[in-house]
Write an enzyme that holds these catalytic residues in place. Structure first.
Site, PDB file in Angstrom:
ATOM      1  N   GLY A 101       0.497  -1.537   0.314  1.00  0.00           N
ATOM      2  CA  GLY A 101       0.189  -0.039   0.424  1.00  0.00           C
ATOM      3  C   GLY A 101       0.910   1.128  -0.761  1.00  0.00           C
ATOM      4  O   GLY A 101       0.379   2.005   1.011  1.00  0.00           O
ATOM      5  N   GLU A 124       0.560  -1.181  -4.604  1.00  0.00           N
ATOM      6  CA  GLU A 124      -0.522  -0.181  -4.607  1.00  0.00           C
ATOM      7  C   GLU A 124      -1.842  -1.173  -5.196  1.00  0.00           C
ATOM      8  O   GLU A 124      -1.585  -1.055  -6.489  1.00  0.00           O
ATOM      9  CB  GLU A 124      -0.268   1.010  -5.017  1.00  0.00           C
ATOM     10  N   ASN A 168      -3.227  -6.676  -5.916  1.00  0.00           N
ATOM     11  CA  ASN A 168      -3.727  -7.174  -4.213  1.00  0.00           C
ATOM     12  C   ASN A 168      -2.737  -7.681  -2.998  1.00  0.00           C
ATOM     13  O   ASN A 168      -3.334  -8.975  -3.307  1.00  0.00           O
ATOM     14  CB  ASN A 168      -4.632  -7.282  -4.560  1.00  0.00           C
ATOM     15  N   SER A 169      -1.769  -6.976  -2.157  1.00  0.00           N
ATOM     16  CA  SER A 169      -1.029  -8.133  -1.701  1.00  0.00           C
ATOM     17  C   SER A 169      -1.817  -8.843  -0.855  1.00  0.00           C
ATOM     18  O   SER A 169      -1.694 -10.167  -0.435  1.00  0.00           O
ATOM     19  CB  SER A 169      -0.321  -6.761  -0.769  1.00  0.00           C
ATOM     20  N   LEU A 188       2.460   1.037   5.846  1.00  0.00           N
ATOM     21  CA  LEU A 188       2.480   2.562   6.610  1.00  0.00           C
ATOM     22  C   LEU A 188       1.286   3.109   7.471  1.00  0.00           C
ATOM     23  O   LEU A 188       0.758   3.477   4.947  1.00  0.00           O
ATOM     24  CB  LEU A 188       3.330   3.202   5.982  1.00  0.00           C
ATOM     25  N   ASP A 191      -5.128   1.397   5.246  1.00  0.00           N
ATOM     26  CA  ASP A 191      -7.036   2.202   5.584  1.00  0.00           C
ATOM     27  C   ASP A 191      -6.958   1.499   7.108  1.00  0.00           C
ATOM     28  O   ASP A 191      -7.103   0.504   7.346  1.00  0.00           O
ATOM     29  CB  ASP A 191      -7.368   1.183   4.698  1.00  0.00           C
ATOM     30  N   GLU A 267       3.270  10.512   2.271  1.00  0.00           N
ATOM     31  CA  GLU A 267       2.637  11.254   2.223  1.00  0.00           C
ATOM     32  C   GLU A 267       1.718  11.454   3.157  1.00  0.00           C
ATOM     33  O   GLU A 267       1.187  12.567   4.037  1.00  0.00           O
ATOM     34  CB  GLU A 267       1.286  11.658   0.927  1.00  0.00           C
ATOM     35  N   GLU A 268       1.557  10.269   3.942  1.00  0.00           N
ATOM     36  CA  GLU A 268       0.428  10.563   4.767  1.00  0.00           C
ATOM     37  C   GLU A 268       0.967  10.708   6.110  1.00  0.00           C
ATOM     38  O   GLU A 268       0.837  11.617   6.882  1.00  0.00           O
ATOM     39  CB  GLU A 268      -0.430   8.756   5.184  1.00  0.00           C
TER      40      GLU A 268
END
Length: 296
Positions: A101, A124, A168-169, A188, A191, A267-268
């Site tokens: 992700g 991702e 899709n990990s 990291l 969701d 970025e988050e």
């Protein structure tokens, strides 16, 4: 098509929504004699949802098993293209770090020049976000290749050791990675899926930990960082309960540049800092596989 016309056309059309798939290269192919200067992508041209449903069919491409994965399009500096008969020659290098992700690729871009000998992969599920990271890597690689050798802006490895794939990990980690292949896995700011009925979609569950333990080598480290305390407690609880993971006290990693990047480079993570929010960290080491008892 001239360079200017091509660039203008791409900006008008917006980013491609084609799936990167198994064999998409971060570096787009050019016709003979053509030089295309790549622009650093801007997020506003890459529309995306905040989250994706991991249980629906996303038309993903993935190999049936790791040895069938064509890494040459992702790491052309390290892997040869498939043979004429379609078979793939396995190189000496292997992907060892996976950012699950990866979002817009902040961690990957921070770590790539710090550890140029390590092949890193972002995974991702969102198409436009994957496209953004793909374009970001391509533009950065090209910019590095055009710098003079003695430039102070030259980065070790030239970002040839980093790539991204739409995947899709939660379903396909063992399709990409062999047993014990990975040295580090990052989760990291995933969701949080706040509603109880959505907890099954969280990236850390007992069933998924078995998958992660399979691809993570003994001694490898699994990193989790989140700004949601409930999610932190959930992930830590399940990792503590798993027999193949042991907790690493965070203070023992205080000087670890990898953990620092995991906390601050995404970025988050930067958004949480701007909002003066809390970050919750938990790291776990993969234990050795238990030895089978000798039969009497």
């Amino acid at each position: 098509m001239s360079k200017r016309t091509r660039e203008e056309s791409e900006m008008e059309a917006g980013p491609s929504t084609a799936s990167p798939g198994v064999s998409v290269s971060p570096a787009p192919a050019l016709t003979a004699g053509e030089v295309q200067l790549l622009k650093v992508p801007q997020k506003r041209f890459y529309r995306q949802r905040a989250h994706a449903n991991v249980f629906i069919d996303h038309e993903l491409d993935y190999p049936k098993r790791p040895e069938l994965m064509d890494w040459s399009t992702h790491y052309p500096a390290y892997f040869s293209q498939p043979n004429e008969d379609g078979t793939i020659t396995q190189g000496e290098k292997k992907v060892e770090w996976a950012d699950v992700g990866c979002g817009f690729g902040g961690l990957l871009m921070a770590l790539a020049p710090l550890f140029p000998e390590k092949l890193m992969l972002g995974m991702e599920i969102r198409t436009s976000v994957t496209k953004y990271v793909t374009d970001r890597i391509a533009a950065t690689r090209q910019a590095q290749s055009l710098l003079p050798a003695d430039s102070v802006d030259t980065k070790p490895g030239g970002y040839q050791n980093v790539s991204v794939i739409k995947a899709n990990s939660m379903k396909h980690m063992p399709n990409f990675f062999a047993k014990g292949q990975l040295e580090k896995i990052f989760f990291l700011f995933p969701d949080p899926h706040f509603k109880n009925r959505k907890h099954k979609a969280r990236i850390i569950t007992p069933a998924l930990l078995a998958e992660y333990a399979y691809v993570l080598r003994p001694g490898g480290i699994l990193y989790t960082v989140t700004d949601v305390k409930d999610l932190h407690e959930w992930m830590a609880h399940h990792l503590h309960a798993h027999p193949l993971f042991e907790y690493i006290p965070t203070e023992t990693l205080s000087d670890d540049p990898i953990l620092e990047a995991a906390r601050t480079a995404t970025e988050e993570g930067q958004k949480v800092e701007r909002n003066k929010g809390d970050k919750w960290v938990a790291c776990f080491r993969r234990k050795e596989d238990p030895k089978e008892e000798d039969e009497d």
